[in-house]
Design an enzyme around this catalytic site. Structure first.
Site, PDB file in Angstrom:
ATOM      1  N   LYS A 104      -6.910   1.620   4.118  1.00 49.43           N
ATOM      2  CA  LYS A 104      -6.211   0.400   4.516  1.00 49.43           C
ATOM      3  C   LYS A 104      -5.120   0.858   5.470  1.00 49.43           C
ATOM      4  O   LYS A 104      -4.133   1.459   5.059  1.00 49.43           O
ATOM      5  CB  LYS A 104      -5.623  -0.319   3.304  1.00 49.43           C
ATOM      6  CG  LYS A 104      -4.807  -1.552   3.664  1.00 49.43           C
ATOM      7  CD  LYS A 104      -4.130  -2.180   2.458  1.00 49.43           C
ATOM      8  CE  LYS A 104      -3.261  -3.366   2.900  1.00 49.43           C
ATOM      9  NZ  LYS A 104      -2.524  -3.965   1.750  1.00 49.43           N
TER      10      LYS A 104
ATOM     11  N   THR B 295       1.793  -6.548  -2.312  1.00 49.61           N
ATOM     12  CA  THR B 295       1.797  -8.009  -2.334  1.00 49.61           C
ATOM     13  C   THR B 295       1.833  -8.543  -3.759  1.00 49.61           C
ATOM     14  O   THR B 295       2.376  -9.622  -4.018  1.00 49.61           O
ATOM     15  CB  THR B 295       0.564  -8.557  -1.590  1.00 49.61           C
ATOM     16  OG1 THR B 295       0.547  -8.025  -0.264  1.00 49.61           O
ATOM     17  CG2 THR B 295       0.558 -10.071  -1.515  1.00 49.61           C
TER      18      THR B 295
ATOM     19  N   ILE C  35      -7.697  -5.844   4.584  1.00 52.35           N
ATOM     20  CA  ILE C  35      -7.102  -6.192   3.294  1.00 52.35           C
ATOM     21  C   ILE C  35      -5.904  -7.058   3.638  1.00 52.35           C
ATOM     22  O   ILE C  35      -4.942  -6.593   4.248  1.00 52.35           O
ATOM     23  CB  ILE C  35      -6.731  -4.959   2.475  1.00 52.35           C
ATOM     24  CG1 ILE C  35      -8.011  -4.213   2.070  1.00 52.35           C
ATOM     25  CG2 ILE C  35      -5.934  -5.361   1.223  1.00 52.35           C
ATOM     26  CD1 ILE C  35      -7.781  -2.953   1.248  1.00 52.35           C
TER      27      ILE C  35
ATOM     28  N   TYR D 103      -4.074   4.034   1.338  1.00 50.62           N
ATOM     29  CA  TYR D 103      -3.259   2.986   1.951  1.00 50.62           C
ATOM     30  C   TYR D 103      -2.139   3.625   2.741  1.00 50.62           C
ATOM     31  O   TYR D 103      -1.278   4.305   2.177  1.00 50.62           O
ATOM     32  CB  TYR D 103      -2.718   2.069   0.841  1.00 50.62           C
ATOM     33  CG  TYR D 103      -1.876   0.896   1.299  1.00 50.62           C
ATOM     34  CD1 TYR D 103      -1.860   0.449   2.620  1.00 50.62           C
ATOM     35  CD2 TYR D 103      -1.091   0.211   0.375  1.00 50.62           C
ATOM     36  CE1 TYR D 103      -1.099  -0.632   3.010  1.00 50.62           C
ATOM     37  CE2 TYR D 103      -0.324  -0.881   0.750  1.00 50.62           C
ATOM     38  CZ  TYR D 103      -0.327  -1.296   2.061  1.00 50.62           C
ATOM     39  OH  TYR D 103       0.441  -2.373   2.444  1.00 50.62           O
TER      40      TYR D 103
END
Length: 296
Positions: free
Chosen positions: A164, A48, A206, A136
């Site tokens: 995540k 992001t 998240i 992640y």
């Protein structure tokens, strides 16, 4: 920072000026606003945050600013991932040196390593630095899924403190939650699955959309944590249209458009990302008004 991670964490966007350079003032203001809204953790320099198009100096500066503004109040989980294990180690050591409390490491993209290679990759990073690691898993971006059994193999090592999980598979996430050790947190990597993941016993999310509506996402997580399912469902219903809008084009294109509409930063992105298509703008603005993120 030794307790299990929980609640809502924002995967921070990286603000740029209209000239395309890092907007330090906008970043500081974003961090301050997030904390004022009750955010539980911040995650700079992930996907992001357009980490793949930041220079090494910019990456360092974004994390430095985040650490400075947070000033020890909440965890700062610095993105340090790479599909080159040695580069990931070098970046991890740098993030540790500038004060991050945790590291976020994505599964290597493009290489498509087998499961045993994923274990070797993550363990090599853990061997080389001292910060706790959040794994992640986002196969839609990387081309490889970290299977539940592999995640649990890593979770048995206390140096790995959370995942995540953005596989989109509630069954896979539930399997990790069911068998994970006590120290290991499971955080949704999809805003829209926050309620479901926490209902299965996960610790939070998240989030992308919390860049825009941090208070709602914080309240949703806190409602689930205290067992108030009715309040959490109401908040989930309220935020659902904004989540849909936040992914109408590739993240973080819509999020930056929203933040620009809110006057918090420019909409500038780094190529190959481009600003939100005009066809989506009226709907996005209407949804921001609907959820109370934008004044009429």
């Amino acid at each position: 920072m030794t307790s299990r991670l929980r609640g809502c964490g924002t995967a921070l966007v990286t603000p740029f000026t209209t000239g395309g350079v890092l907007d330090e003032d906008a970043l500081r203001a974003l961090v301050d606003w997030q904390i004022a809204q009750g955010m539980h953790m911040l995650i700079p320099c992930g996907s992001t945050g357009e980490a793949v198009t930041l220079s090494a100096a910019e990456h360092r500066r974004v994390v430095e600013i985040t650490v400075e503004q947070v000033n020890g109040r909440i965890p700062v989980i610095a993105g340090a991932g790479s599909n080159d294990t040695q580069k990931a180690i070098t970046l991890s050591r740098e993030m540790q040196a500038i004060g991050a409390t945790h590291l976020l490491h994505v599964t290597p993209m493009y290489n498509k390593p087998p499961q045993r290679a994923l274990v070797a990759h993550f363990r090599a990073i853990a061997d080389a630095c001292d910060l706790p690691i959040v794994i992640y898993n986002v196969p839609g971006r990387t081309g490889v899924n970290l299977e539940a059994r592999t995640c649990l193999e890593l979770a048995a090592d206390p140096r790995f403190v959370a995942v995540k999980e953005a596989s989109g598979s509630v069954a896979q996430i539930a399997a990790i939650i069911r068998d994970r050790p006590e120290h290991f947190a499971v955080l949704s990597g999809d805003d829209g699955l926050t309620l479901a993941v926490m209902a299965h016993g996960g610790e939070g999310v998240i989030s992308v959309v919390s860049n825009v509506a941090p208070g709602i996402m914080v309240a949703l997580c806190e409602a689930m944590e205290r067992g108030d399912l009715a309040a959490a469902r109401a908040l989930d219903t309220r935020i659902a249209p904004l989540i849909d809008a936040a992914f109408v084009e590739s993240n973080p294109i819509p999020a930056k458009a929203m933040l620009s509409m809110m006057g918090r930063m420019t909409e500038t992105l780094r190529l190959p990302l481009v600003p939100l298509a005009d066809v989506h703008r009226p709907r996005v603005r209407d949804i921001l008004l609907q959820v109370g993120a934008l004044a009429s």
